[in-house]
Write an enzyme that holds these catalytic residues in place. Structure first.
Site, PDB file in Angstrom:
ATOM      1  N   SER A 258       0.839  -1.196   0.000  1.00 14.02           N
ATOM      2  CA  SER A 258       0.000   0.000   0.000  1.00 14.02           C
ATOM      3  C   SER A 258       0.875   1.248   0.000  1.00 14.02           C
ATOM      4  O   SER A 258       2.081   1.180   0.214  1.00 14.02           O
ATOM      5  CB  SER A 258      -0.894   0.009   1.241  1.00 14.02           C
ATOM      6  N   LYS A 259       0.218   2.383  -0.220  1.00  9.95           N
ATOM      7  CA  LYS A 259       0.938   3.647  -0.220  1.00  9.95           C
ATOM      8  C   LYS A 259       1.617   3.869   1.138  1.00  9.95           C
ATOM      9  O   LYS A 259       2.694   4.423   1.220  1.00  9.95           O
ATOM     10  CB  LYS A 259      -0.035   4.786  -0.525  1.00  9.95           C
ATOM     11  N   ARG A 260       0.945   3.402   2.170  1.00  9.86           N
ATOM     12  CA  ARG A 260       1.502   3.587   3.518  1.00  9.86           C
ATOM     13  C   ARG A 260       2.872   2.910   3.677  1.00  9.86           C
ATOM     14  O   ARG A 260       3.766   3.430   4.345  1.00  9.86           O
ATOM     15  CB  ARG A 260       0.516   3.082   4.579  1.00  9.86           C
ATOM     16  N   GLY A 262       5.065   2.559   1.375  1.00 12.52           N
ATOM     17  CA  GLY A 262       6.020   3.433   0.706  1.00 12.52           C
ATOM     18  C   GLY A 262       6.360   4.636   1.574  1.00 12.52           C
ATOM     19  O   GLY A 262       7.526   5.010   1.724  1.00 12.52           O
ATOM     20  N   ASP A 263       5.324   5.239   2.172  1.00 15.13           N
ATOM     21  CA  ASP A 263       5.551   6.412   3.026  1.00 15.13           C
ATOM     22  C   ASP A 263       6.461   6.049   4.192  1.00 15.13           C
ATOM     23  O   ASP A 263       7.352   6.803   4.571  1.00 15.13           O
ATOM     24  CB  ASP A 263       4.218   6.940   3.581  1.00 15.13           C
TER      25      ASP A 263
END
Ligand code: GLU
Length: 491
Positions: A258-260, A262-263
């Protein structure tokens, strides 16, 4: 029959790399079979629509070199390619199912259904509106003609009438047979109360009308496949082939990327930036060739150990047999190492137009910019590494203590003074390499000491590209000054 495949994203935000991988596999399949690659925008869910998303998707595909043969931008004979522009088509097809009795109007208010849902939950069951209970609700199967006529003035949905007691069986090219008992399936909503089709209905109708031969999409749609089969059956249509691609997993292999993730770990999950705060692979310094090659390896291999494939090579090598069932773990280090291969091989001109190269090199003359790129490109994992790699060209790094300690008791001053002397006497167009090597040989001075002393003077540490090339780049005066500074530092 000519192969036709489609990438069918919903414009609900930027394109996640999972989506981009789906687009890539569609593209490769089309090229491999000399077919057509179609972009269809599935924008019927008005609540989730995000403006700018469609343009983003188009740009991302173009950046990767996967330009759709047909789509909203390029047009084609099967348009419109935005589902929001196809509502009359869906309406016509819904009417067809109603007339044949394979779909029906349902008028139940959300409240009624919520009550039934809660009752089911109390019993530990999941609520389904289907063949077992549809006759308890307000719909065109239970109401009289006049009641239906009146009810159609208000809100209603259209549902698929699933025939109980059937085994619904579909083949997926990757996973084999998927079979479900129809008793377990809902009477899925095909048309919502706002008059828009649901994803399931529009998807089937469009795949049929656009003459799609193979549906290639993410694994998350596999559970819907039997229900899609029933929609094809309701029309009396043959199904296309189906191919569901494995999930892309988090780096630790636990769950979907998920994008999380990556963050948290500082890697991109989108091809291009989405707003200023969310850089994509492009802004992180990837070449599109590097990203595309890495994505191809997420769930596919050609059966050998080979990992480097250009897009053209992938077009030839791609096959359904190479697609794996198991989820593919995302590995940013691996992505960078693939990108590194492309950066090393790229010509300096290509790299020079990349955003970061422009940014960090713009105050050098063009010839020098090209020299710098050529000297450093083999050291880069992303073009953004260039900033750190070349920082010493402007100012040497602080001398690395450990490296200085290595040479300190080997009389580096004698060596450095000789280097300074050679630099002072250096003539235009001459390098000092040969002279320095000759001197070291004649005087029995270890070459390692010569090189380390010189490198520490120019760079400040013991890593970096070819030393004499660095010396040329810096020029005689700057090199001399740095050697003198180091002499001073040591004495
Ligand atoms: N609009 C769907 C999505 O974005 C497409 C699924 C499909 O390809 O059928 O996931």
């Amino acid at each position: 029959m000519k192969t036709r495949v489609r990438f069918a994203p919903s414009p609900t935000g930027p394109l996640h790399i999972g989506g981009l991988r789906t687009a890539l596999f569609n593209y490769l399949y089309a090229r491999k079979h000399k077919g057509t690659f179609i972009l269809r925008v599935e924008d019927t869910d008005q609540n989730r629509y995000v403006s700018g998303s469609e343009a983003y998707i188009q740009e991302a595909l173009e950046w990767c070199g996967m330009v759709p043969d047909e789509g909203p931008v390029n047009g084609g004979a099967y348009g419109p390619y935005r589902q929001s522009e196809r509502t009359s088509i869906y309406k016509k097809h819904i009417d067809q199912l109603i007339a044949s009795g394979t779909a029906y109007y349902a008028f139940d208010l959300t409240d009624t259904l919520d009550t039934s849902r809660k009752e089911a939950e109390k019993k530990g069951e999941t609520f389904r509106y289907g063949s077992h209970n549809r006759m308890q609700f307000r719909n065109s199967l239970t109401l009289s003609d006049s009641e239906i006529k009146a009810a159609l003035e208000g809100d209603y949905v259209v549902r698929l009438k699933v025939t109980p007691g059937q085994r619904v069986s579909v083949t997926d090219e990757v996973r084999g047979n998927v079979t479900v008992e129809s008793d377990l399936l809902d009477d899925k909503i095909l048309m919502k109360s706002d008059g828009m089709p649901t994803y399931h209905f529009a998807n089937v109708v469009d795949d049929r009308l656009m003459e799609i031969t193979t549906v290639i999409r993410g694994e998350e749609w596999l559970p819907s496949l039997p229900m899609h089969k029933l929609i094809y059956d309701a029309f009396g249509w043959e199904t296309p082939k189906f191919m569901h691609l494995p999930l892309i997993l988090k780096p630790n292999g636990k769950g979907k990327l998920s994008k999380r993730d990556g963050d948290k770990d500082g890697f991109p999950v989108f091809p291009l930036e989405w707003g200023e705060d969310t850089p994509g692979f492009r802004e992180m310094g990837f070449l599109p060739e590097g990203l595309v090659n890495y994505l191809a390896l997420l769930g596919w291999n050609d059966g050998s150990e080979k990992e480097l494939f250009s897009l053209t090579e992938l077009e030839a090598a791609f096959s359904v047999e190479g697609v794996q069932k198991a989820g593919a773990r995302f590995d940013y280090e691996k992505a960078k190492s693939v990108n590194h291969q492309y950066l090393s091989k790229a010509d300096a001109g290509t790299l020079l137009v990349m955003q970061k190269a422009q940014e960090v090199l713009n105050d050098f003359e063009e010839e020098k910019q090209l020299q710098i790129i050529n000297l450093f490109k083999e050291r880069l994992y992303t073009i953004n590494d260039l900033e750190e790699e070349i920082a010493f060209l402007r100012n040497p790094y602080p001398y690395d203590e450990k490296s200085v300690a290595k040479i300190q008791n080997k009389n580096p001053l004698m060596v450095l003074k000789q280097i300074a002397l050679l630099l002072v006497n250096q003539k235009e167009g001459e390098t000092i390499k040969n002279a320095l090597f000759q001197w070291a040989k004649n005087n029995d001075v270890p070459l390692g000491l010569v090189m380390q002393s010189f490198r520490l003077s120019l760079v400040g540490k013991l890593t970096g590209p070819d030393l004499f090339e660095i010396c040329t780049l810096l020029g005689k005066n700057v090199s001399l000054k740095r050697v003198q500074n180091f002499i001073q530092y040591l004495s």
